[in-house]
Write an enzyme that holds these catalytic residues in place. Structure first.
Site, PDB file in Angstrom:
ATOM      1  N   ASP A 145       0.805  -1.225   0.000  1.00 39.53           N
ATOM      2  CA  ASP A 145       0.000   0.000   0.000  1.00 39.53           C
ATOM      3  C   ASP A 145       0.840   1.277   0.000  1.00 39.53           C
ATOM      4  O   ASP A 145       0.373   2.335  -0.388  1.00 39.53           O
ATOM      5  CB  ASP A 145      -0.930   0.023   1.234  1.00 39.53           C
ATOM      6  N   HIS A 146       2.100   1.198   0.380  1.00 35.90           N
ATOM      7  CA  HIS A 146       2.906   2.414   0.506  1.00 35.90           C
ATOM      8  C   HIS A 146       3.594   2.832  -0.798  1.00 35.90           C
ATOM      9  O   HIS A 146       3.461   3.955  -1.244  1.00 35.90           O
ATOM     10  CB  HIS A 146       3.985   2.226   1.586  1.00 35.90           C
ATOM     11  N   ASP A 184       3.952  -1.249  11.359  1.00 32.62           N
ATOM     12  CA  ASP A 184       3.521   0.099  10.992  1.00 32.62           C
ATOM     13  C   ASP A 184       2.930   0.728  12.244  1.00 32.62           C
ATOM     14  O   ASP A 184       2.161   0.089  12.964  1.00 32.62           O
ATOM     15  CB  ASP A 184       2.466   0.036   9.888  1.00 32.62           C
ATOM     16  N   ARG A 186      -0.445  12.784  10.219  1.00 33.24           N
ATOM     17  CA  ARG A 186       0.887  13.361  10.486  1.00 33.24           C
ATOM     18  C   ARG A 186       1.140  14.562   9.585  1.00 33.24           C
ATOM     19  O   ARG A 186       0.823  14.511   8.396  1.00 33.24           O
ATOM     20  CB  ARG A 186       1.987  12.323  10.212  1.00 33.24           C
ATOM     21  N   SER A 214       6.869   7.131  12.995  1.00 34.18           N
ATOM     22  CA  SER A 214       6.665   5.836  12.360  1.00 34.18           C
ATOM     23  C   SER A 214       7.430   4.702  13.037  1.00 34.18           C
ATOM     24  O   SER A 214       8.307   4.919  13.870  1.00 34.18           O
ATOM     25  CB  SER A 214       7.086   5.916  10.898  1.00 34.18           C
ATOM     26  N   ARG A 219       9.277   2.734  11.225  1.00 36.70           N
ATOM     27  CA  ARG A 219      10.285   2.303  10.244  1.00 36.70           C
ATOM     28  C   ARG A 219      11.615   1.990  10.918  1.00 36.70           C
ATOM     29  O   ARG A 219      12.273   2.848  11.477  1.00 36.70           O
ATOM     30  CB  ARG A 219      10.442   3.335   9.130  1.00 36.70           C
TER      31      ARG A 219
HETATM   32  C1  MIC Z   1       4.056   6.416   8.304  1.00 40.11           C
HETATM   33  O1  MIC Z   1       2.879   6.728   8.403  1.00 40.11           O
HETATM   34  O2  MIC Z   1       4.985   7.162   8.660  1.00 40.11           O
HETATM   35  C2  MIC Z   1       4.402   5.058   7.730  1.00 40.11           C
HETATM   36  C3  MIC Z   1       5.040   5.277   6.406  1.00 40.11           C
HETATM   37  O3  MIC Z   1       3.232   4.319   7.539  1.00 40.11           O
HETATM   38  C4  MIC Z   1       5.322   4.345   8.718  1.00 40.11           C
HETATM   39  C5  MIC Z   1       5.875   3.076   8.240  1.00 40.11           C
HETATM   40  C6  MIC Z   1       7.017   3.232   7.289  1.00 40.11           C
HETATM   41  O4  MIC Z   1       7.815   4.160   7.410  1.00 40.11           O
HETATM   42  O5  MIC Z   1       7.123   2.393   6.401  1.00 40.11           O
HETATM   43  C7  MIC Z   1       4.672   4.063  10.082  1.00 40.11           C
HETATM   44  O6  MIC Z   1       3.752   4.743  10.447  1.00 40.11           O
HETATM   45  O7  MIC Z   1       5.145   3.202  10.812  1.00 40.11           O
HETATM   46 FE1  SF4 Z   2       0.010   4.864   5.075  1.00 41.15          FE
HETATM   47 FE2  SF4 Z   2       1.288   5.536   7.305  1.00 41.15          FE
HETATM   48 FE3  SF4 Z   2      -0.151   7.325   5.956  1.00 41.15          FE
HETATM   49 FE4  SF4 Z   2      -1.372   5.394   7.222  1.00 41.15          FE
HETATM   50  S1  SF4 Z   2      -0.152   7.007   8.141  1.00 41.15           S
HETATM   51  S2  SF4 Z   2      -1.819   6.099   5.172  1.00 41.15           S
HETATM   52  S3  SF4 Z   2       0.028   3.696   6.976  1.00 41.15           S
HETATM   53  S4  SF4 Z   2       1.703   6.308   5.260  1.00 41.15           S
END
Ligand code: MIC
Ligand code: SF4
Length: 655
Positions: free
Chosen positions: A64-65, A119, A379, A547, A549
């Site tokens: 999905d990313h 995630d 975010r 996140s 990550r």
């Molecule tokens: C995000 O919302 O920052 C992400 C991208 O979903 C991350 C995961 C990632 O960096 O792959 C998260 O929330 O953990």
């Molecule tokens: Fe995707 Fe993270 Fe954004 Fe949710 S917050 S939509 S998991 S990138």
């Protein structure tokens, strides 16, 4: 004393330790989820563990990313994930099926179960009454292999909801209100549990918006009870058999109680550039905007998008703004397409994005410089949109659509008086449109034995961490302030395609602090590494927010970073540091932060010995000739993992 719902579920899953707030516990994990940006590493690490099949009740790998697919890297990852996950006995949700949290809620979430996801927004599942926790991919790999997940037994903050939301006020405003109270700092080691009469006025998707953005509080997870509203949702998903009615005891004692009267809430926004920079919409009303996007795992449900469609029906969005929607899942998009709502949204001038994370993670739709962008996301960290100096405001879908029509921030409650628009009350449908054809089922053991994993050369197995030094000679590579997020450490957006190639991705560690014409963080770090000198990052409060990550630990580890010394470190990031053998150290006296500068030479005597058996380390600043104390806030297991040179080695040594 009665029990909280959190403790009831934890008790059923406890495999190690004692349920006493603050002490380390291990819990059994029923379900896992991974997504493509963290999943490639998670599955590479899972493969390195040598366990052929997942041992959970259910594991799902989502894509999905990384959907923009510039160059072959993203598609290579998708193919690797589909083949490796189904061979390992997991389900695989293909690109286009939707955002992991939305799809998991629709099709797999189960009251009373535990879910561990690579995630940070995995707590979305708390909307359906599960203990759903975000973690690094390495922790999820261990859970897929049947290992327990270790966490600090949480304190439980009870949020008592009373009353009922007024028209045009959304569940997003509930979590924005809570963020204004609790902020993004200082909530490590807590779970937020909702109770009270107001709970039954909220549908599961509304609850999921609240638990999803609970991640921004920095808490371990958030949870709602499961009740008749949960039944209605599960029945509509043809999953009534998954229902388990659960709630806290009537006399449950919480560590702290916060009361929120839903009827007193008003539309709010998180202003740039932190989810806790909350102001009421009434104070922002004259602000001109250039872009509005409805989507992300926080606000892209069928109910959210139907509300948008009803408001836009027969109307146009303002001509000087870009308006886009990204429905959370194929289920949502398909339902909107079938009932004509999508046509109403298209006719209003919307751009339709595919079901995925998209602009939320900086995959396109970066706003023009100096323009205000309104997003229904969770975010708004500086630069996350892909535009430096961005001004991203996080709002409810109601506020987003009102503002999209008016071209400036608009209190949605004024739509009725200004334009005669009645508040559209959207109910949960009797049946959602159920079509799981984009979810590939796990292969059976025989099929799996013969199946090939497709592994392109862009997928690189990460390097293993080195054992801890006895005495660490190191240099301060960077000194940063409070609230450094993992987006600062490891940018996503255009760089996401390097997630499965650590040496390549590591080039942009702390990219936002790099200055034109000067060596980058990565170049400085690699030079030290070549000379056998360790790297250290010094930070203020709440380091590693945001996140899950693990690249924010994995890539610095690859560059030779050996320790982080901070005033405080957030839960998931701290675990990731430990998993990759970077020692997390906290200032015993925060004032010592002022005595360190970038490029200072530090020496930590007896680092490995201290990690083995002490709560402190002595750090010498050779450059300015002073000595200070660092705290090692570590469980016994954390110490063992650090000493084993990371979680992968630790797990291998024990099997
Ligand atoms: C995000 O919302 O920052 C992400 C991208 O979903 C991350 C995961 C990632 O960096 O792959 C998260 O929330 O953990
Ligand atoms: Fe995707 Fe993270 Fe954004 Fe949710 S917050 S939509 S998991 S990138």
């Amino acid at each position: 004393m009665g029990k909280t719902l959190t403790y009831k579920i934890l008790e059923k899953h406890l495999v190690d330790g004692q349920l006493k707030a603050g002490s380390p516990i291990g819990i059994r994990i029923d379900q896992t989820l991974t997504q493509d940006a963290t999943g490639t590493t998670a599955f590479l690490l899972f493969e390195s563990m040598g366990t052929p099949r997942v041992k959970t009740d259910l594991s799902v790998s989502y894509v999905d990313h990384n959907m923009s697919q510039f160059g072959p890297e993203n598609h290579n990852d998708h193919l690797y994930l589909q083949t490796v996950s189904t061979k390992a006995g997991a389900h695989h949700s293909r690109a286009g099926n939707g955002i992991c949290h939305q799809v998991h809620l629709e099709r797999f979430g189960k009251p009373g179960a535990t879910l561990l996801g690579s995630d940070s927004h995995t707590p979305t599942g708390g909307g359906i009454g599960m203990i759903a926790i975000g973690a690094g991919g390495m922790d999820v790999a261990v859970a897929m292999g049947g290992g327990a997940f270790y966490l600090t037994c949480p304190k439980v903050i009870g949020v008592e909801l009373t009353g009922k939301l007024n028209k045009w006020v959304a569940s997003k405003d509930v979590i924005l209100k809570l963020l204004s109270i609790l902020t993004t700092k200082g909530n490590v080691g807590c779970v937020v549990e909702y109770f009270g009469d107001g709970v039954e006025t909220l549908s599961v998707p509304q609850r999921a918006t609240i638990t999803n953005m609970g991640a921004e509080l920095g808490v371990t997870t958030s949870i709602f009870p499961s009740d008749e509203k949960t039944r209605k949702f599960l029945e509509a998903q043809n999953r009534e058999n998954d229902l388990d009615l659960l709630s806290a005891d009537i006399d449950a004692e919480y560590d702290r109680v916060i009361e929120i009267d839903l009827s007193k809430l008003e539309p709010m926004a998180a202003c740039p550039s932190s989810p806790d920079n909350i102001r009421p919409i009434t104070e922002l009303e004259d602000l001109k905007i250039g872009q509005v996007i409805v989507g992300s795992c926080t606000n892209s449900s069928y109910m959210d998008l139907m509300m948008i469609a009803e408001v836009l029906k027969g109307r146009q969005t303002y001509e000087m703004i870009e308006f886009a929607i990204a429905p959370g899942s194929k289920q949502v998009l398909n339902m909107l397409a079938k009932n004509g709502a999508l046509a109403d949204i298209i006719a209003a001038g919307a751009r339709i994005l595919e079901s995925g994370c998209g602009p939320c993670i900086g995959q396109g739709f970066s706003p023009a410089s100096d323009l205000v962008t309104l997003r229904t996301f969770n975010r708004n960290f500086a630069g996350r949109t892909g535009t430096s100096g961005d001004q991203a405001y996080l709002v409810s879908p109601e506020t987003a659509v009102a503002s999209a029509i008016m071209g400036q921030v608009t209190d949605p409650r004024r739509l009725t008086e200004m334009m005669g628009i009645k508040y559209p009350k959207i109910e949960i449908p009797k049946k959602f449109l159920i079509d799981d054809s984009m979810i590939v089922k796990p292969l059976n053991v025989d099929e799996a034995r013969k199946a090939e994993v497709i592994r392109a050369s862009t997928i690189v197995v990460p390097e293993s961490p080195k054992p801890l030094a006895d005495n660490l000679n190191a240099k301060v590579l960077l000194k940063c302030d409070d609230k450094i997020t993992t987006d600062h450490i490891m940018p996503a957006g255009a760089f996401l395609k390097y997630r499965s190639n650590v040496p390549e991705y590591a080039k942009v560690v702390f990219n936002c602090f790099n200055e034109e014409g000067k060596p980058t963080f990565a170049q400085r770090a690699l030079e030290l590494k070549a000379n056998n000198i360790g790297g250290i990052v010094v930070a203020g409060l709440s380091y590693g927010q945001g996140s899950s990550r693990e690249h924010a630990a994995l890539c610095p580890m690859y560059l030779g970073v050996k320790a982080v010394i901070a005033k405080s470190i957030e839960r998931i990031h701290k675990a990731n540091l430990i998993n990759f053998a970077i020692t997390p150290i906290e200032f015993a006296d925060e004032k010592d932060y002022d005595g360190i500068n970038q490029d200072d030479q530090l020496r930590i005597e007896n680092l490995a010995d201290s990690v083995k058996s002490s709560d402190k380390v002595t750090i010498k600043n050779i450059t300015s000739d002073f000595e200070f104390e660092g705290r090692l806030v570590l469980s016994d297991r954390d110490r063992d993992i650090l000493l084993a040179a990371g979680l992968l080695n630790y797990t291998k040594n024990r099997s």
